[in-house]
Design an enzyme around this catalytic site. Structure first.
Site, PDB file in Angstrom:
ATOM      1  N   ASP A 271       0.831  -1.195   0.000  1.00  0.00           N
ATOM      2  CA  ASP A 271       0.000   0.000   0.000  1.00  0.00           C
ATOM      3  C   ASP A 271       0.875   1.259   0.000  1.00  0.00           C
ATOM      4  O   ASP A 271       1.850   1.352   0.742  1.00  0.00           O
ATOM      5  CB  ASP A 271      -0.895  -0.008   1.243  1.00  0.00           C
ATOM      6  N   GLU A 306       1.244  -0.158  -4.877  1.00  0.00           N
ATOM      7  CA  GLU A 306       0.433   1.024  -5.154  1.00  0.00           C
ATOM      8  C   GLU A 306       1.399   2.192  -5.094  1.00  0.00           C
ATOM      9  O   GLU A 306       2.079   2.384  -4.083  1.00  0.00           O
ATOM     10  CB  GLU A 306      -0.673   1.206  -4.124  1.00  0.00           C
TER      11      GLU A 306
END
Length: 605
Positions: A271, A306
């Site tokens: 993330d 990400e």
């Protein structure tokens, strides 16, 4: 029927942190350089044991009477009791005691599982708590056959690291190693992964290595966890390059190796990797990728980022085409460009994509739309040149947890576009060479929203509500007082999938559409992706919202897309006739209908 013991395998990741089951008792270890004394309190034995200090801030004790299933905490010098930062399970939530877990107690039956090549991946993102009415790992096993029938072959689980409270997206995780108790016990998560492997489905896990949640993590009380001179959206950045950073780094590396080995996962999705700050000689992201790949037994393990800054150099390929470090990153640009063209949505981060059909073409052809240019609304330069990468270095999607949940009312794309537009975009998603990702329920155009929800605690509730209002202030129809309450249980309950929907005619038709496209992808596209090179895509803008893109695939064949992203037909467009693969919408001799995607595929000359 129980498994044949000879066909099962037991797995344990042995690490320097936490507990290890010994032939006699249990060994406990804690790194606490900020403490002079640490006590080990074993609740079931009713006593506290002084842990002898070791070199470099370590404390260690072996307890012959300790057994799996017992609860324990560490006592700091001020009398505070804290759970183990490497807890394998926290049955009473992140403020409660740790439970001693024997990882060898679970018998795996997926012996021989080797994973799958990255280019074969068809991803399906799920939130364990909202995927089924029960919201558990065991209940999710019951839906795996649906995924097999759909044709997806890789599940991506939103973060499961234990968070404070009863429901959460997972990005407020306080404990890295313990799956949240609301989803089940460690053996339940292992059973889910095992059952997926038995059906030929890979499993990736979303992990957060840029921050800890605002409540329930105690590492800062006795370690140099953060550095005050660098801020992230969630507070001080983690200390990966300052004094005593080596062990903070090792905790992260150990966690990655732990999920890949003890839970036999097939990869990790990092993330917000752009919020991992490291000015040391070897960036954490570099060393993490090296260690994660070296930790496995030769299985195909995949690492995805990400990275909203489009720092694509993490995706560089070897001469063989294999990634040096990371397999892919989520391509927000592909999503944002198409979403803006099809919906005209002026909210939030779509402003820099409105009226930019060129960004649709560039993102589809090269993976990223913004490659260093200045973005007026975000007021920053973003991105790096990406054309040198193969299309498979990017994950494309119509929606994901962010693109749904970060809208004021958590409305899915199926609530924003007509069915013919959904069918057209899903055709582009599933037949283009990027790795496709579906968000749970997308395949039948689920009507349930996916709202932002958190049960982090009443002391932080108003802060979270204010943060949510600030985040959504640029949506013109989102008023300060009319938003769903992110702290409400109702927001969580409303976000659960309704598994009766696929039985209705409209939803069943969309599900059939997805199944056919996935089957075609497996037959015609996936076998041609291996060996796909960089600089393989190019595009042309044929008019407002009309774009053509072509890619040279790994076997030299040429895949072409002609798309009209608007509802009105467009004349004077050259329509391809050779190598027809799929037409979604309508096309005449020189007219491309509204909401139309036309794919053709031709072998190399």
């Amino acid at each position: 029927m129980s498994a044949n013991p000879q066909s099962t395998i037991r797995r344990e990741y042995s690490m320097k942190f936490g507990t290890q089951i010994l032939p006699e008792g249990v060994r406990f270890r804690l790194w606490a350089p900020g403490q002079q004394h640490i006590g080990l309190h074993i609740h079931d034995l009713g006593r506290t044991i002084s842990m002898p200090a070791r070199r470099r801030g370590w404390f260690e004790a072996s307890v012959p009477e300790a057994r799996p299933g017992m609860f324990y905490t560490f006592e700091l010098a001020n009398g505070e009791h804290v759970p183990d930062p490497a807890s394998r399970f926290l049955p009473e939530d992140v403020m409660g005691p740790s439970e001693i877990i024997d990882p060898l107690a679970f018998a795996w039956t997926d012996r021989g599982w080797t994973g799958r090549p990255w280019e074969e991946s068809i991803l399906y993102e799920i939130h364990i708590g909202a995927f089924t009415p029960e919201g558990t790992f065991r209940a999710a096993i019951g839906k795996l056959d649906h995924l097999v029938a759909l044709g997806v072959n890789t599940i991506e689980i939103m973060p499961v690291g234990d968070f404070n409270g009863r429901w959460n997206w997972g990005y407020d995780g306080a404990s890295l190693f313990a799956p949240d108790a609301s989803y089940g016990r460690p053996e339940d998560m292992k059973a889910f992964v095992n059952a997926a492997h038995e059906r030929g489905i890979s499993v990736l896990l979303d992990v957060i290595y840029n921050h800890f949640g605002p409540k329930g993590n105690h590492l800062g009380a006795y370690t140099p966890l953060t550095k005050s001179n660098v801020q992230t959206p969630w507070g001080e950045a983690l200390n990966f390059d300052g004094d005593d950073a080596a062990m903070i780094r090792e905790l992260i590396f150990a966690n990655a190796r732990y999920w890949l080995t003890e839970y036999h996962l097939d990869g990790l999705r990092l993330d917000a990797a752009h919020e991992i700050y490291d000015d040391g000689p070897r960036h954490l992201l570099l060393e993490l990728a090296e260690q994660a790949r070296a930790a496995t037994d030769g299985r195909q393990v995949h690492l995805v980022q990400e990275n909203s800054l489009n720092q694509v150099n993490w995706l560089k390929r070897r001469e063989t085409g294999a990634p040096w470090l990371y397999d892919a990153q989520w391509s927000d640009d592909i999503h944002h460009a198409i979403h803006a063209a099809m919906t005209g949505d002026p909210g939030a981060y779509y402003m820099d994509f409105l009226g930019r059909t060129d960004l649709v073409g560039r993102a589809l052809a090269e993976g990223a739309g913004w490659q260093g240019e200045y973005m007026a609304h975000e007021q920053k330069h973003k991105g790096e040149p990406s054309a040198f990468l193969p299309a498979t270095a990017f994950v494309a999607f119509m929606q994901n947890h962010d693109q749904v949940g970060n809208r004021p009312w958590g409305d899915r794309i199926s609530a924003q576009l007509p069915q013919e537009a959904l069918r057209m975009w899903s055709t582009i998603l599933l037949l283009s060479p990027q790795i496709p990702l579906l968000f749970m329920g997308e395949e039948w155009a689920a009507e349930t929203p996916f709202l932002f929800f958190s049960d982090i605690g009443e002391d932080l509730a108003e802060t979270i509500r204010d943060s949510r209002r600030e985040e959504l202030k640029n949506y013109p129809d989102a008023q300060r007082d009319n938003l769903p309450d992110p702290m409400s249980e109702d927001s969580f309950r409303r976000s659960k999938l309704d598994w009766s929907e696929p039985g209705s005619a409209t939803h069943a038709a969309m599900l059939d559409h997805y199944r056919k496209l996935i089957a075609l992808r497996k037959e015609a596209i996936i076998p041609r992706l291996a060996g796909m090179a960089g600089y393989a895509g190019r595009y042309d803008i044929l008019g407002d919202k009309v774009v053509s893109v072509q890619w040279v695939l790994g076997d030299g064949s040429v895949l072409k897309l002609l798309a009209n992203l608007g509802p009105e037909p467009v004349d004077n467009v050259t329509i391809w006739e050779e190598g027809h693969l799929w037409l979604e919408g309508s096309a005449g001799s020189d007219t491309l209908g509204g909401w139309t995607a036309l794919f053709s595929l031709n072998s190399a000359d």
